[in-house]
Design a protein around this motif. Structure first.
Motif, PDB file in Angstrom:
ATOM      1  N   VAL A  27       0.823  -1.213   0.000  1.00 14.52           N
ATOM      2  CA  VAL A  27       0.000   0.000   0.000  1.00 14.52           C
ATOM      3  C   VAL A  27       0.857   1.262   0.000  1.00 14.52           C
ATOM      4  CG1 VAL A  27      -2.032  -1.093   1.027  1.00 14.52           C
ATOM      5  CG2 VAL A  27      -0.383   0.041   2.503  1.00 14.52           C
ATOM      6  N   ALA A  28       2.129   1.140   0.338  1.00  8.42           N
ATOM      7  CA  ALA A  28       3.032   2.295   0.325  1.00  8.42           C
ATOM      8  C   ALA A  28       3.532   2.610  -1.086  1.00  8.42           C
ATOM      9  CB  ALA A  28       4.210   2.056   1.257  1.00  8.42           C
ATOM     10  N   THR A  29       3.270   1.719  -2.045  1.00 10.68           N
ATOM     11  CA  THR A  29       3.712   1.971  -3.419  1.00 10.68           C
ATOM     12  C   THR A  29       2.564   2.543  -4.233  1.00 10.68           C
ATOM     13  OG1 THR A  29       3.081  -0.148  -4.394  1.00 10.68           O
ATOM     14  CG2 THR A  29       5.210  -0.068  -3.263  1.00 10.68           C
ATOM     15  N   ARG A  30       2.896   3.307  -5.240  1.00  3.53           N
ATOM     16  CA  ARG A  30       1.867   3.827  -6.146  1.00  3.53           C
ATOM     17  C   ARG A  30       1.427   2.753  -7.138  1.00  3.53           C
ATOM     18  NH1 ARG A  30       4.047   9.265  -8.554  1.00  3.53           N
ATOM     19  NH2 ARG A  30       5.679   7.824  -9.135  1.00  3.53           N
ATOM     20  N   GLN A  31       2.153   1.674  -7.186  1.00  3.06           N
ATOM     21  CA  GLN A  31       1.868   0.583  -8.115  1.00  3.06           C
ATOM     22  C   GLN A  31       0.618  -0.206  -7.697  1.00  3.06           C
ATOM     23  OE1 GLN A  31       5.342  -1.856  -8.616  1.00  3.06           O
ATOM     24  NE2 GLN A  31       4.371  -3.224 -10.069  1.00  3.06           N
ATOM     25  N   VAL A  32       0.193  -0.078  -6.432  1.00  2.00           N
ATOM     26  CA  VAL A  32      -0.910  -0.882  -5.893  1.00  2.00           C
ATOM     27  C   VAL A  32      -2.045   0.026  -5.429  1.00  2.00           C
ATOM     28  CG1 VAL A  32      -1.540  -2.510  -4.066  1.00  2.00           C
ATOM     29  CG2 VAL A  32       0.668  -2.722  -5.211  1.00  2.00           C
ATOM     30  N   ASP A  33      -3.272  -0.267  -5.900  1.00  5.01           N
ATOM     31  CA  ASP A  33      -4.459   0.480  -5.463  1.00  5.01           C
ATOM     32  C   ASP A  33      -4.930   0.018  -4.091  1.00  5.01           C
ATOM     33  OD1 ASP A  33      -4.867   2.347  -7.481  1.00  5.01           O
ATOM     34  OD2 ASP A  33      -6.167   1.018  -8.638  1.00  5.01           O
ATOM     35  N   THR A  34      -5.094  -1.289  -3.935  1.00  3.46           N
ATOM     36  CA  THR A  34      -5.572  -1.842  -2.665  1.00  3.46           C
ATOM     37  C   THR A  34      -4.799  -3.106  -2.335  1.00  3.46           C
ATOM     38  OG1 THR A  34      -7.277  -3.207  -3.717  1.00  3.46           O
ATOM     39  CG2 THR A  34      -7.928  -0.987  -3.036  1.00  3.46           C
ATOM     40  N   ALA A  35      -4.672  -3.377  -1.058  1.00  9.61           N
ATOM     41  CA  ALA A  35      -4.051  -4.622  -0.592  1.00  9.61           C
ATOM     42  C   ALA A  35      -4.762  -5.038   0.688  1.00  9.61           C
ATOM     43  CB  ALA A  35      -2.562  -4.419  -0.343  1.00  9.61           C
ATOM     44  N   THR A  36      -5.347  -6.214   0.662  1.00  9.77           N
ATOM     45  CA  THR A  36      -6.098  -6.709   1.815  1.00  9.77           C
ATOM     46  C   THR A  36      -5.716  -8.153   2.102  1.00  9.77           C
ATOM     47  OG1 THR A  36      -7.932  -7.360   0.387  1.00  9.77           O
ATOM     48  CG2 THR A  36      -8.090  -5.205   1.418  1.00  9.77           C
ATOM     49  N   ILE A  37      -5.812  -8.512   3.360  1.00  5.49           N
ATOM     50  CA  ILE A  37      -5.613  -9.896   3.776  1.00  5.49           C
ATOM     51  C   ILE A  37      -7.001 -10.507   3.896  1.00  5.49           C
ATOM     52  CG2 ILE A  37      -4.767 -11.420   5.591  1.00  5.49           C
ATOM     53  CD1 ILE A  37      -2.627  -9.237   6.171  1.00  5.49           C
ATOM     54  N   THR A  38      -7.190 -11.621   3.226  1.00  7.80           N
ATOM     55  CA  THR A  38      -8.507 -12.232   3.154  1.00  7.80           C
ATOM     56  C   THR A  38      -8.407 -13.746   3.259  1.00  7.80           C
ATOM     57  OG1 THR A  38     -10.479 -12.474   1.786  1.00  7.80           O
ATOM     58  CG2 THR A  38      -8.416 -12.235   0.623  1.00  7.80           C
ATOM     59  N   ASP A  39      -9.491 -14.365   3.637  1.00  2.00           N
ATOM     60  CA  ASP A  39      -9.548 -15.826   3.598  1.00  2.00           C
ATOM     61  C   ASP A  39     -10.705 -16.279   2.713  1.00  2.00           C
ATOM     62  OD1 ASP A  39     -11.731 -15.277   5.180  1.00  2.00           O
ATOM     63  OD2 ASP A  39     -11.115 -16.546   6.841  1.00  2.00           O
ATOM     64  N   ALA A  40     -11.074 -15.442   1.752  1.00  2.73           N
ATOM     65  CA  ALA A  40     -12.210 -15.713   0.872  1.00  2.73           C
ATOM     66  C   ALA A  40     -12.028 -16.979   0.044  1.00  2.73           C
ATOM     67  CB  ALA A  40     -12.462 -14.521  -0.051  1.00  2.73           C
ATOM     68  N   THR A  41     -10.809 -17.392  -0.215  1.00  2.00           N
ATOM     69  CA  THR A  41     -10.560 -18.585  -1.027  1.00  2.00           C
ATOM     70  C   THR A  41     -10.388 -19.836  -0.176  1.00  2.00           C
ATOM     71  OG1 THR A  41      -8.193 -18.147  -1.049  1.00  2.00           O
ATOM     72  CG2 THR A  41      -9.490 -17.233  -2.871  1.00  2.00           C
ATOM     73  N   GLY A  42     -10.660 -19.746   1.110  1.00  2.00           N
ATOM     74  CA  GLY A  42     -10.512 -20.891   1.995  1.00  2.00           C
ATOM     75  C   GLY A  42      -9.165 -20.963   2.681  1.00  2.00           C
ATOM     76  N   HIS A  43      -8.286 -20.044   2.364  1.00  2.00           N
ATOM     77  CA  HIS A  43      -6.991 -19.958   3.041  1.00  2.00           C
ATOM     78  C   HIS A  43      -6.586 -18.487   3.082  1.00  2.00           C
ATOM     79  CE1 HIS A  43      -6.295 -20.826  -1.262  1.00  2.00           C
ATOM     80  NE2 HIS A  43      -5.448 -19.835  -1.173  1.00  2.00           N
ATOM     81  N   LEU A  44      -5.868 -18.148   4.110  1.00  2.00           N
ATOM     82  CA  LEU A  44      -5.455 -16.763   4.313  1.00  2.00           C
ATOM     83  C   LEU A  44      -4.454 -16.362   3.238  1.00  2.00           C
ATOM     84  CD1 LEU A  44      -6.142 -14.695   6.527  1.00  2.00           C
ATOM     85  CD2 LEU A  44      -4.055 -15.392   7.693  1.00  2.00           C
ATOM     86  N   GLU A  45      -4.693 -15.201   2.608  1.00  2.00           N
ATOM     87  CA  GLU A  45      -3.768 -14.699   1.610  1.00  2.00           C
ATOM     88  C   GLU A  45      -3.844 -13.180   1.545  1.00  2.00           C
ATOM     89  OE1 GLU A  45      -4.882 -16.465  -2.133  1.00  2.00           O
ATOM     90  OE2 GLU A  45      -6.421 -14.970  -2.497  1.00  2.00           O
ATOM     91  N   LEU A  46      -2.804 -12.597   1.015  1.00  3.18           N
ATOM     92  CA  LEU A  46      -2.752 -11.167   0.740  1.00  3.18           C
ATOM     93  C   LEU A  46      -3.122 -10.988  -0.720  1.00  3.18           C
ATOM     94  CD1 LEU A  46      -1.902  -8.202   1.238  1.00  3.18           C
ATOM     95  CD2 LEU A  46       0.464  -8.939   0.830  1.00  3.18           C
ATOM     96  N   ARG A  47      -4.066 -10.088  -0.985  1.00  2.29           N
ATOM     97  CA  ARG A  47      -4.495  -9.819  -2.359  1.00  2.29           C
ATOM     98  C   ARG A  47      -4.297  -8.337  -2.641  1.00  2.29           C
ATOM     99  NH1 ARG A  47      -7.513 -12.018  -6.330  1.00  2.29           N
ATOM    100  NH2 ARG A  47      -7.960 -13.872  -5.121  1.00  2.29           N
TER     101      ARG A  47
END
Length: 145
Positions: A27-47
């Motif tokens: 999130v500190a880079t201009r290259q990324v709009d959003t970054a969230t940690i989620t378990d929506a796919t059944g396992h914890l991941e950063l998206r």
């Protein structure tokens, strides 16, 4: 789930503090709009959703997903969605029958088997390598337009 043995051969839990650190870095880079940690796919991941302003109009969306385990095994998947399909690649560190522990699944389909590679030991350095790779890809896209 089988408890981790620490030998790299058994599943290890996701390292949430590492994902949180990587999220802050993204999130500190201009290259990324959003970054969230989620378990929506059944396992914890950063998206991370990459900033569309960096891409030509032919790219509808670009996403970076990260799974980082307490064993320092990881999967980092980069995927672009285009009108006509997808372009993707993956940086991996995990035991498997198709490659060495450190390997890369090359574009455009992140095919298996991949290519044996050697990745830095530190998660910060791995993320830097991946972000450099995405910058190179963005430059290729603009050169092709």
């Amino acid at each position: 789930m089988v408890p981790p043995t620490g030998d790299g051969g058994s599943p290890a839990p996701i390292d949430r503090p590492v994902l949180e650190f990587l999220r802050e870095r993204l999130v500190a880079t201009r290259q990324v709009d959003t970054a969230t940690i989620t378990d929506a796919t059944g396992h914890l991941e950063l998206r991370g959703t990459l900033a569309s302003a960096y891409y030509p109009e032919t790219v509808e969306r670009a996403v970076l997903t990260v799974q980082w385990h307490t064993s320092d095994n990881f999967t980092i998947h980069y995927r672009e969605t285009h009108t006509g399909g997808t372009w993707e690649c993956r940086w991996d560190r995990h035991p498997n029958p198709h490659n060495s522990r450190d390997h890369f699944h090359p574009p455009p389909t992140a095919s298996t088997p991949g290519e044996d590679r050697s990745w830095p030991a530190d998660h910060r350095d791995v993320l830097g390598l991946v972000l450099d790779g995405t910058e190179e890809r963005i430059a290729e896209l603009w050169d092709a337009t």
